[in-house]
Motif scaffolding. Structure first.
Motif, PDB file in Angstrom:
ATOM      1  N   TYR A 279       0.404  43.637  77.800  1.00 43.15           N
ATOM      2  CA  TYR A 279      -0.638  42.239  77.079  1.00 43.15           C
ATOM      3  C   TYR A 279      -1.220  43.038  75.303  1.00 43.15           C
ATOM      4  O   TYR A 279      -2.351  43.265  75.364  1.00 43.15           O
ATOM      5  CB  TYR A 279      -1.562  41.199  78.097  1.00 43.15           C
ATOM      6  CG  TYR A 279      -0.820  40.528  79.055  1.00 43.15           C
ATOM      7  CD1 TYR A 279       0.003  40.059  78.326  1.00 43.15           C
ATOM      8  CD2 TYR A 279      -1.431  40.619  80.290  1.00 43.15           C
ATOM      9  CE1 TYR A 279       0.793  38.696  79.067  1.00 43.15           C
ATOM     10  CE2 TYR A 279      -0.667  39.317  80.842  1.00 43.15           C
ATOM     11  CZ  TYR A 279       0.632  38.194  80.537  1.00 43.15           C
ATOM     12  OH  TYR A 279       0.498  38.014  81.460  1.00 43.15           O
ATOM     13  N   ASP A 283      -2.114  41.460  68.615  1.00 42.26           N
ATOM     14  CA  ASP A 283      -1.117  40.203  68.558  1.00 42.26           C
ATOM     15  C   ASP A 283      -0.391  40.929  67.628  1.00 42.26           C
ATOM     16  O   ASP A 283       1.165  41.011  67.710  1.00 42.26           O
ATOM     17  CB  ASP A 283      -1.341  39.286  68.663  1.00 42.26           C
ATOM     18  CG  ASP A 283      -0.544  37.945  69.535  1.00 42.26           C
ATOM     19  OD1 ASP A 283       0.461  38.918  70.331  1.00 42.26           O
ATOM     20  OD2 ASP A 283      -1.059  37.472  69.912  1.00 42.26           O
ATOM     21  N   SER A 312       2.371  42.526  69.664  1.00 42.38           N
ATOM     22  CA  SER A 312       3.412  42.266  70.835  1.00 42.38           C
ATOM     23  C   SER A 312       4.591  41.956  70.891  1.00 42.38           C
ATOM     24  O   SER A 312       5.054  42.328  72.296  1.00 42.38           O
ATOM     25  CB  SER A 312       2.206  40.881  71.115  1.00 42.38           C
ATOM     26  OG  SER A 312       1.450  40.548  71.250  1.00 42.38           O
TER      27      SER A 312
END
Length: 397
Positions: A279, A283, A312
């Motif tokens: 995670y 991003d 990501s």
């Protein structure tokens, strides 16, 4: 539905990962949209992302392609326009050199005793509350903001202000908050007053050292000084908040991995690295523009085209990571790009790693039976375009 709309609707939730997988397989150089002149691209494969991040053909200085207004009403944005993150060499080299000594591994290691004290204090406060707390509000957020505030010399009583300012400014990457301009003005006013205080009475903190550099007149302008502090306070601590929260959420999602870590705390550094990969707190990379026409793996990217690297997606690339969609704290080959790559590799990576390691060690040793609140089916991800983090993480013990 346009490509960009599909991206925005799929993003910031676990559903984004199947979308990225489809892109890696079918459209690894993904055209998000076009205005008829320039395209916007997203790069999704690991090797392509690393190539993009280190290539001098993709630059940060958008002034080469777009005029920037110097009107009075635009002056509020000066604190964002000179960030080290968004400039190219030689300015990037000069700015990074000014703060590099404060973030090298040897210097950061000296902070470990104090970071442990802060973690202990926060956990003691948590234990005095009910047995259900928000791990983001009560632990993941305050720990890094206290650390960076003390490094900068920001008074303890002012730290809460930064949460409001930080949330507003970071959220503006997704949609303009109605309080955005007020918060930017308040933030700028606060920094101006802090600079004047440190100019009159220097202390042994990072702000005082940067003020002296600005006073020397050659290495740092006033606008660069504003931008440097904004970057360190907002971008610096936001990613660490996400690192701690996202990694704990991944452990809660994978209880067998959580049990491994609790049984063997030496696995915690590996859990941090896997959390960064699985995670990723960031991003997407910040924006780049093509400085020339280039054939990038079969796609013609023209000068002035806008490029994003999906961190990501790269960190879930099956061609690079075995069982990429699995969370494994014992993963041995984990060359993720969560902190970027090339000259813009995250300056604060050593600090973020140390804070994450201590945060998990202290949390799991102090509250070994901590678990996700059973009333929560799935926490909400924040709607912030460049970052991936949780709005809240209710936990019990």
């Amino acid at each position: 539905m346009g490509n960009m709309e599909a991206l925005q609707q799929s993003n910031y939730k676990t559903g984004a990962y199947p979308f990225y997988e489809e892109l890696r397989e079918g459209q690894p150089i993904f055209s998000m949209n076009s205005d008829g002149t320039n395209h916007s691209w997203m790069i999704t494969k690991y090797d392509h992302v690393k190539e993009l991040l280190k290539s001098p053909s993709f630059i940060k200085d958008q002034s080469k392609f777009f005029s920037t207004s110097q009107d009075t009403e635009q002056n509020e944005f000066n604190i964002f326009q000179n960030m080290m993150l968004d400039v190219d060499p030689p300015d990037h080299t000069r700015l990074r050199r000014l703060v590099q000594p404060y973030f090298n591994p040897k210097t950061i290691k000296q902070l470990e005793p104090r970071i442990r004290e802060i973690a202990d204090d926060l956990l003691n406060q948590m234990k005095q509350k009910e047995t259900t707390v928000d791990l983001i509000d009560d632990y993941a957020f305050p720990l890094p903001i206290i650390v960076i505030s003390e490094m900068l010399g920001v008074p303890a009583e002012d730290r809460d202000k930064f949460r409001t300012w930080s949330n507003t400014i970071v959220s503006a990457s997704n949609e303009m908050d109605p309080d955005f301009m007020d918060d930017v003005e308040a933030f700028t006013t606060y920094l101006t007053e802090l600079f004047e205080q440190r100019k009159a009475e220097p202390q042994d903190d990072l702000v005082s050292h940067l003020i002296q550099t600005e006073e020397d007149g050659q290495q740092l302008t006033r606008n660069e000084l504003y931008s440097m502090i904004v970057l360190l306070i907002i971008a610096g601590h936001e990613t660490t908040v996400n690192l701690i929260g996202n990694t704990m959420y991944a452990l809660f999602e994978h209880p067998e991995q959580l049990e491994k870590v609790k049984a063997d705390p030496t696995l915690i550094p590996g859990a941090i690295e896997e959390g960064l990969r699985y995670y990723s707190p960031v991003d997407f990379s910040t924006a780049r523009w093509a400085d020339e026409d280039i054939d990038f793996h079969g796609q013609l990217i023209r000068r002035g085209d806008f490029i994003l690297a999906s961190i990501s997606s790269a960190n879930r690339d099956e061609e690079k990571f075995e069982r990429a969609s699995h969370f494994d704290v014992t993963r041995e080959r984990n060359a993720h790009v969560a902190f970027g790559f090339g000259i813009h590799f995250c300056l604060g990576a050593p600090l973020a790693r140390l804070e994450g390691k201590i945060a998990l060690e202290k949390l799991l040793s102090t509250l070994p039976d901590i678990h996700l609140n059973r009333d929560v089916r799935s926490p909400e991800w924040r709607s912030v375009f460049l970052l991936r983090g949780l709005d809240s993480l209710p936990v019990s013990w």
